[in-house]
Design an enzyme around this catalytic site. Sequence first.
Site, PDB file in Angstrom:
ATOM      1  CD  GLU A 351      34.095  75.769  73.616  1.00 21.45           C
ATOM      2  OE1 GLU A 351      35.196  76.258  73.317  1.00 21.45           O
ATOM      3  OE2 GLU A 351      33.755  74.610  73.317  1.00 21.45           O
ATOM      4  CB  SER A 381      30.891  70.300  75.967  1.00 16.14           C
ATOM      5  OG  SER A 381      31.372  70.258  77.282  1.00 16.14           O
ATOM      6  CG  PHE A 405      39.796  78.969  67.101  1.00 15.57           C
ATOM      7  CD1 PHE A 405      40.761  79.596  66.319  1.00 15.57           C
ATOM      8  CD2 PHE A 405      39.534  79.462  68.356  1.00 15.57           C
ATOM      9  CE1 PHE A 405      41.434  80.707  66.794  1.00 15.57           C
ATOM     10  CE2 PHE A 405      40.206  80.574  68.845  1.00 15.57           C
ATOM     11  CZ  PHE A 405      41.159  81.202  68.061  1.00 15.57           C
ATOM     12  CG  ASP A 407      41.394  75.119  63.612  1.00 20.91           C
ATOM     13  OD1 ASP A 407      42.411  74.884  62.984  1.00 20.91           O
ATOM     14  OD2 ASP A 407      40.848  76.244  63.626  1.00 20.91           O
ATOM     15  CG  HIS A 451      43.953  77.309  67.666  1.00 17.35           C
ATOM     16  ND1 HIS A 451      44.567  76.128  68.056  1.00 17.35           N
ATOM     17  CD2 HIS A 451      43.153  77.667  68.701  1.00 17.35           C
ATOM     18  CE1 HIS A 451      44.157  75.818  69.265  1.00 17.35           C
ATOM     19  NE2 HIS A 451      43.294  76.722  69.685  1.00 17.35           N
TER      20      HIS A 451
END
Lengths: 656, 454
Positions: A351, A381, A405, A407, A451
Amino acid sequence: MTQPELLARPAPPAPAPLYRQAFLIRAVEERLLQLFGQGKLFGTVHTCIGQEWTGVAAADALLDGDTVFSNHRCHGHYLAWTDDADGLIAELMGRQTGVCAGRGGSQHLCGRGFFSNGIQGGIVPVAAGLALAHKLAGKGGVSAVFIGDGTLGEGAVYESLNVASRWDLPLLVLLENNRYAQSTPQDQTLAGEIPARAEAFGIEASRTGTENPARLLADVARAANGVRADGRPRFVVIDTYRLMAHSKGDDDRDPAEVAEYRERDPLTRFARDYPAEAGEMAAAAAARIDAAVAKADAAPWTTPNEAEPLPTGPVRWSRTEVAGEERAVARLHAAFRHALAADDRVVLIGEDIEGPYGGAFKVTKNLSAEFPGRVRNTPISEAAIVGVGNGLALGGYLPVCEIMFGDFLGLAFDQLLNHAAKFRYMYGGKVNTPLVVRTPMGGRRGYGPTHSQSIEKHFLGIPDTRVLALHARFDPAEVYARLFATIDRPTLVVENKLLYGAKVTHAAPAGFVYEHTDEPFPTTRLRPGADPDVTVLCYGGMLPEAEAAAAALFDEHEVAAEVICPTQLYPFDPRPLLESVGRTGRLVIAEEGPGFAAFGAEAAAVVAERAGRPVRVRRVSPPEAPIPACGPLEKTWLPGAAHIVGGVLEVTADGR
Amino acid sequence: MAADTPVVVPHESVNDETVKLLRWLVADGQRVSAGEDVAEVEGSKATFNVPSPRPGVVRLLARVGDEVAVGAALCVVSATDAAPQANGQAHAPPPPPPVRPAAPPPVVESRPVAAQPVLAGPGTQRFSKAALELVQQHRLDPELFRGAALVRARDVLARVAPAAPAHRQPDPPPVAVPEPEPARPAGGVPGPANGPFDEVPLSRQKQTENRYLRQGGAHVIPSQVTILVPTAGLRDALAEDPAGLSATALIVFEVGRLLRRYPDLNAFYTSRTSCRYREVNVGFAVAGEYGLKVPVVRGADTKSAGKVAEDVRELLAAYAGNTLLPEHLSGGTFTVSDLSGEGVFALNPLIVRGQAAILGVGAEVRHGGGATFSLTLSFDHQLADGLQASRFLSDLAARLRHHESTLRRPAAVPTCSRCGRTVREVRRLNGHLLQTVDEAGGVVRVCTSCAAGF
Ligand SMILES: Cc1ncc(C[n+]2csc(CCOP(=O)(O)OP(=O)(O)O)c2C)c(N)n1
């Protein structure tokens, strides 16, 4: 091999060799059910009796060099594509002569560019990734994928359709619409229209069925040729019906409904219209199957996966000089730029990684302009990002997936756990998956509970994977250079958020030196210039804290601490740690994420089992609670140098 | 004349504490307008330009290549007219950013190290604070320690008093070094001996004690507060406590609860930081046949008085049986030294390594109509002050006195010395409490059911 007498009667609705194939598939499935009853198969089998023509049509429409992905109901697809009844039967019987050496079983077949997986939906982004590989290779290959109508409930399917359409990927989706998912009728779970789903993404959808094989063959061929011609995806809904249970003994459908469909079944009708031909095809199939079963019966069971042994023998240390004092972000950028320039197989996806933005942490700054098509922005995605990466890896590329991230990795977990990590084993060693997933983890930036986490513990201990944690005392660019040169399995690389801004240098605090083992992904040790009193184990983002603690421990408490910092967390080579605690008998383990069932617990267990002497152990990790966003609170929540000092004072307290 | 206005590095990325000054977009002394970019800097995420907040003449403060802290000034802009005027024309637009060649992975050179020592060259040697203090105190040349990467106090002391033979004369002034331990700022290090001396190595036990009690090098600044607590006989009251709460247990219990409110006394100091322990683990000093030991009651703030008493009993039993394990002795975050049983009036306990304070408890002293005992808190002045310490002690005294008053009450109710039932409970069982005399002439009460068991 059309029989001459066939020509005398009304023409059968499809070429005879394809009927022969369909009869073989049905006969194999029926025999598998028998073998199951005899206790010769394991787990369960999902037969495609009634749906044979979907596989036949796909195999008829696709060409050598294309790839086929499938699901739990894959025997027919595989047989139609490979004609390998021997390999299939031996595979289900768990024999070394099986197509996947007996390791994959019923739902996991691999051969001639065919890959099936029993995880619903997860194989679709992988198929999209292989479509991207076809596109990059530019040889006109098509990637086809079978899914069931029940699988339309999986989000990964839509992430993939979106990517395939947006990126113009040669992906052919073949939806077998048998109107049931296991026991659940479609009208309980499916909203809207099926073709509308694909059309919403701008993908051309068409509808056909198995009842009329000739039409089916033509429709599937038209779709496949369309994909090949314009490189755009197609979505074909194939109405069909499964005549047997979902797997074994689990059929709650109305028997009258099943009986009606059996009447309409093309093979039933063919046998009625052409009894002699059908009889001959069935007999030929039976003979092939008898021979296959006999061969499999005589073959040895599959063997366990040979887990790669960890290195043994003494640890060898060396000092490494890092030229200059660049920030880690610059080193990472240089590493990827170099890899992209040196190796055409390297592809970066993620991303916001394209220029001018260049990734949330700027690692890929300007690379998209320099390497067009090989540094790609993806939609948000994560499952598709890693799934596409998996497909690229199967297609011979070296994908690097950036997860913005750490996470967010949870959204891609299935791709790591049930796809990337399983391909090599369950496909009998025919493939490996050189997938790199890199992601920033860690706190001290106030990004808050979703995050700032260090969640690598959830990704440790997945066999056939590797987890690396970078730090600034061994050049991260060197780690990536070695990774690209040697990668043989899915590798997760954890980059601490503070690492990006840190200077890469081998400089140690006065009185200490940095040394590294000679493994490709070395363990780093901060060695004090005196016999060590205590060992501090840490990794990644905790190294700067451990380094500060070591300096303070000597300055203020005259304790000489030796810091051990592995780059490779899994598989874990404990030798450097054992060597150190063998000298000190005291160990403090510092981690940035909550400690329960984390890396430190594993390290403590290894020390307890193998240190050969009693070792006092303390773990330093944050509370078992979410990480706060509020800066001052986050500071007290995260373990730092002072906590490590405290832990060391505890294990050294009684002077033992 | 307007004052200089600094042009500071803005906080562009949360990841950066410093940025690198890539180049100046203006020259020293050049006139700039408000909003005009003056410098290009590089953070970890991006390079960006820094504009001037106001018009004026710039004076550059940093050099190209410098790492400048976020919030620090790169240059100042002043409104002075006296500044030389840039020669009329607008300065040239910034040249395009330099094109850097693809950096290959760096050449990293590895050299094997076969158990070779960490070499100490200039600037790579480290003295502990205590060692440094000794070097200064004895005016030693640091060159003496060339070759040693890490230098401790004991290494310095070894230079000051090289392997001393027994019965040495003190002249020329050597330093008696019974134990190579770090210096204490308040005269803790033995000075030159004042006469001939014999060297008697300490027992291992004593050495262990010393290590344990050593004040962690020079990092503690000890201070002390003592208060006198009036008492009507806390010890006597406790002696009659049916729950068997000992004085030590009661103090550990109350100290544990109180420390929650005084977190800096349940901490240790390092590098300008108060490291407050998350747990309250109170150690209590025991001295006897097996030397000084400090067993620890863990989670003292979370336990009932009864549970603390039980822990203390068990730890004392373990001491008596010499079965204390390392885990009984480690993890203390605060220590109590109760020498009241020894008739000590007040004591100056040493702060245990990795802790902030230690409580000393003195014996009850009777005088006139009443009695008092002393409570002393030795604490690290880096973490607390005298006022805090005395508040802690008064709070503790108040709590102890409260116990004294409540404990006396149940003692007034006669109970069976065997089963502990009160008169009322015995009555409810249709029994009686009998009063007899033991061999020593003391009064003993036994209920009829216990008596029947004889
Ligand atoms: C992720 C996942 N969830 C659930 C299952 C269990 N499961 C296996 S097959 C199946 C039904 C699939 O239905 P459909 O996609 O319509 O295919 P069909 O069985 O009808 O061929 C289910 C729920 C699974 N294998 N994977």
